[in-house]
Scaffold this motif. Structure first.
Motif, mmCIF file in Angstrom:
data_model
loop_
_atom_site.group_PDB
_atom_site.id
_atom_site.type_symbol
_atom_site.label_atom_id
_atom_site.label_comp_id
_atom_site.label_asym_id
_atom_site.label_seq_id
_atom_site.Cartn_x
_atom_site.Cartn_y
_atom_site.Cartn_z
ATOM 1 N N LYS A 1 1.451 15.291 3.392
ATOM 2 C CA LYS A 1 1.023 14.285 4.374
ATOM 3 C C LYS A 1 1.399 12.896 3.899
ATOM 4 O O LYS A 1 1.799 12.041 4.682
ATOM 5 C CB LYS A 1 -0.486 14.355 4.589
ATOM 6 N N LEU B 1 -6.505 9.755 2.021
ATOM 7 C CA LEU B 1 -5.847 10.883 1.349
ATOM 8 C C LEU B 1 -5.950 10.733 -0.165
ATOM 9 O O LEU B 1 -6.178 11.715 -0.880
ATOM 10 C CB LEU B 1 -4.374 10.959 1.774
ATOM 11 N N GLN C 1 -11.028 8.690 13.085
ATOM 12 C CA GLN C 1 -9.887 9.221 12.331
ATOM 13 C C GLN C 1 -8.879 9.904 13.249
ATOM 14 O O GLN C 1 -7.670 9.774 13.077
ATOM 15 C CB GLN C 1 -10.385 10.205 11.272
ATOM 16 N N ARG D 1 -2.608 7.350 17.175
ATOM 17 C CA ARG D 1 -1.782 6.141 17.228
ATOM 18 C C ARG D 1 -0.559 6.254 16.328
ATOM 19 O O ARG D 1 0.477 5.656 16.590
ATOM 20 C CB ARG D 1 -2.615 4.917 16.814
ATOM 21 N N LEU D 2 -0.673 7.022 15.263
ATOM 22 C CA LEU D 2 0.454 7.183 14.350
ATOM 23 C C LEU D 2 1.421 8.264 14.822
ATOM 24 O O LEU D 2 2.388 8.587 14.131
ATOM 25 C CB LEU D 2 -0.061 7.514 12.950
ATOM 26 N N GLY D 3 1.128 8.841 15.991
ATOM 27 C CA GLY D 3 2.050 9.827 16.542
ATOM 28 C C GLY D 3 1.885 11.225 15.984
ATOM 29 O O GLY D 3 2.789 12.043 16.108
ATOM 30 N N ARG E 1 -6.878 7.342 15.053
ATOM 31 C CA ARG E 1 -5.923 6.750 14.127
ATOM 32 C C ARG E 1 -4.698 7.638 14.013
ATOM 33 O O ARG E 1 -3.566 7.152 14.078
ATOM 34 C CB ARG E 1 -6.590 6.612 12.755
ATOM 35 N N ILE F 1 -5.021 17.130 8.806
ATOM 36 C CA ILE F 1 -5.502 15.973 8.052
ATOM 37 C C ILE F 1 -7.018 15.999 7.940
ATOM 38 O O ILE F 1 -7.597 15.780 6.873
ATOM 39 C CB ILE F 1 -5.034 14.663 8.722
ATOM 40 N N ASP G 1 -3.581 1.563 10.441
ATOM 41 C CA ASP G 1 -3.946 2.981 10.542
ATOM 42 C C ASP G 1 -3.348 3.773 9.393
ATOM 43 O O ASP G 1 -4.000 4.633 8.791
ATOM 44 C CB ASP G 1 -3.443 3.555 11.874
ATOM 45 N N LEU G 2 -2.102 3.443 9.123
ATOM 46 C CA LEU G 2 -1.363 4.169 8.099
ATOM 47 C C LEU G 2 -1.973 3.934 6.714
ATOM 48 O O LEU G 2 -2.211 4.886 5.959
ATOM 49 C CB LEU G 2 0.063 3.619 8.148
ATOM 50 N N LEU H 1 3.593 10.055 5.784
ATOM 51 C CA LEU H 1 3.093 8.713 6.038
ATOM 52 C C LEU H 1 4.000 7.661 5.416
ATOM 53 O O LEU H 1 4.226 6.599 5.993
ATOM 54 C CB LEU H 1 1.670 8.578 5.494
ATOM 55 N N ARG H 2 4.568 7.976 4.274
ATOM 56 C CA ARG H 2 5.481 7.016 3.641
ATOM 57 C C ARG H 2 6.735 6.853 4.469
ATOM 58 O O ARG H 2 7.275 5.754 4.597
ATOM 59 C CB ARG H 2 5.823 7.485 2.218
ATOM 60 N N GLN H 3 7.223 7.960 5.034
ATOM 61 C CA GLN H 3 8.383 7.867 5.933
ATOM 62 C C GLN H 3 8.048 6.962 7.116
ATOM 63 O O GLN H 3 8.817 6.073 7.476
ATOM 64 C CB GLN H 3 8.767 9.264 6.434
ATOM 65 N N LYS H 4 6.873 7.193 7.675
ATOM 66 C CA LYS H 4 6.449 6.363 8.802
ATOM 67 C C LYS H 4 6.373 4.904 8.380
ATOM 68 O O LYS H 4 6.735 4.004 9.132
ATOM 69 C CB LYS H 4 5.097 6.828 9.333
ATOM 70 N N ARG H 5 5.931 4.673 7.179
ATOM 71 C CA ARG H 5 5.823 3.295 6.712
ATOM 72 C C ARG H 5 7.191 2.647 6.598
ATOM 73 O O ARG H 5 7.387 1.503 6.986
ATOM 74 C CB ARG H 5 5.094 3.245 5.366
ATOM 75 N N ASP I 1 9.829 3.506 8.344
ATOM 76 C CA ASP I 1 10.261 3.291 9.733
ATOM 77 C C ASP I 1 9.631 2.022 10.291
ATOM 78 O O ASP I 1 10.272 1.228 10.966
ATOM 79 C CB ASP I 1 9.846 4.486 10.602
ATOM 80 N N LEU I 2 8.358 1.886 9.989
ATOM 81 C CA LEU I 2 7.590 0.757 10.496
ATOM 82 C C LEU I 2 8.121 -0.563 9.951
ATOM 83 O O LEU I 2 8.359 -1.514 10.702
ATOM 84 C CB LEU I 2 6.153 0.987 10.030
ATOM 85 N N ARG J 1 13.571 6.678 14.769
ATOM 86 C CA ARG J 1 12.549 5.938 14.053
ATOM 87 C C ARG J 1 11.359 5.676 14.968
ATOM 88 O O ARG J 1 10.212 5.876 14.575
ATOM 89 C CB ARG J 1 13.130 4.601 13.593
ATOM 90 N N LEU K 1 7.398 7.166 14.858
ATOM 91 C CA LEU K 1 6.239 6.276 14.881
ATOM 92 C C LEU K 1 5.346 6.531 16.100
ATOM 93 O O LEU K 1 4.370 5.831 16.319
ATOM 94 C CB LEU K 1 6.696 4.817 14.862
ATOM 95 N N GLY K 2 5.707 7.534 16.890
ATOM 96 C CA GLY K 2 4.853 7.900 18.020
ATOM 97 C C GLY K 2 5.052 7.051 19.251
ATOM 98 O O GLY K 2 4.179 7.021 20.124
#
Lengths: 128, 128
Positions: free
Chosen positions: A92, B110, A51, A57-59, A54, A68, B102-103, A96-100, A102-103, B54, B58-59
């Motif tokens: 959190k 969560l 974990q 890797r997600l920064g 993980r 977390i 990972d996300l 994570l949704r923001q990261k998603r 962005d991704l 962005r 994302l790291g």
DNA sequence: CATTTGCTTTACGTAAAAGTCAATTCTGAC
DNA sequence: GTCAGAATTGACTTTTACGTAAAGCAAATG
């Protein structure tokens, strides 16, 4: 399911150094048991490491990862604390949704870049 | 669409410091034009900043972000280089897909944690 | 028994990504 | 033109997340 893993077994499995695992322990993220001075990692410790990496890797920073991880621990007994915890979880999730987003955006732009490459190759008369 | 943005306009829009934007310039990620000594950011610079941030969320490291940005630039004219570029794009995509896994995993955990909280609250006789 | 192997602690080092501060210099509003 | 508020450069500092090197213990192996 093994009872215990040594530190080097985990470093090999996860591709990190012993320094890294000890560092995570210093930071209070994991608490392997000891036989003498030697660390023994239980399956639950191993899962924690997974974990943590993980999150890395997600920064997420160490302290974000710590947050977390604390969420995953058994929920507290008190109502107020449970509500606070649920709030934290939602925070959190927002992150994570923001990261998603962005991704996905980045993935789309990469797709467009590849298309441009393929087109350019076609112009140059290269069969793909 | 504005012609130019000042540095402080962008810092406000994106919530970063001037130091950060100048740092990205030193690192060769953006190249705003100058009027005298003053930096003027074009819409394309602004878009680049968006992409950089962005990547940061994302790291990705600065050099990874630099790589991604270079991908977006006009594809090269030479066939060999185009193939190399396509390879690079695929690499980045792999990285991003890993991050997506990972996300999603983290999001699911969560969710489970929240369910546990809600259950616990129900046990305690709290209406949700 | 000697040594190799693996693990430990302690301590110092370092690269990345900015933050902070000081000294100027610009510039646009009056 | 002047003057306050922006913007610039340059240098030094900080934080994070480990890397690295030294020195010691402990068990297993030849």
């Amino acid at each position: 399911m093994r009872d215990y893993y040594t530190i080097t077994e985990l470093t090999r499995e996860f591709g990190v150094s012993t320094r890294t695992l000890r560092f995570y322990e210093d930071e209070g993220l994991i608490h392997p048991v000891r036989r003498g001075r030697t660390r023994l990692y239980r399956p639950s410790d191993r899962h924690l490491v997974r974990q943590i990496l993980r999150g890395r890797r997600l920064g997420f920073s160490i302290s974000e990862i710590r947050e977390i991880i604390q969420i995953y621990k058994t929920p507290p007994g008190e109502v107020g604390q449970l509500h606070l915890l649920i709030e934290k979880i939602d925070e959190k999730r927002q992150t994570l949704r923001q990261k998603r987003r962005d991704l996905e955006d980045t993935l789309h732009e990469l797709d467009r870049a590849e298309e441009a490459c393929v087109e350019r190759l076609a112009e140059l008369g290269v069969k793909t």
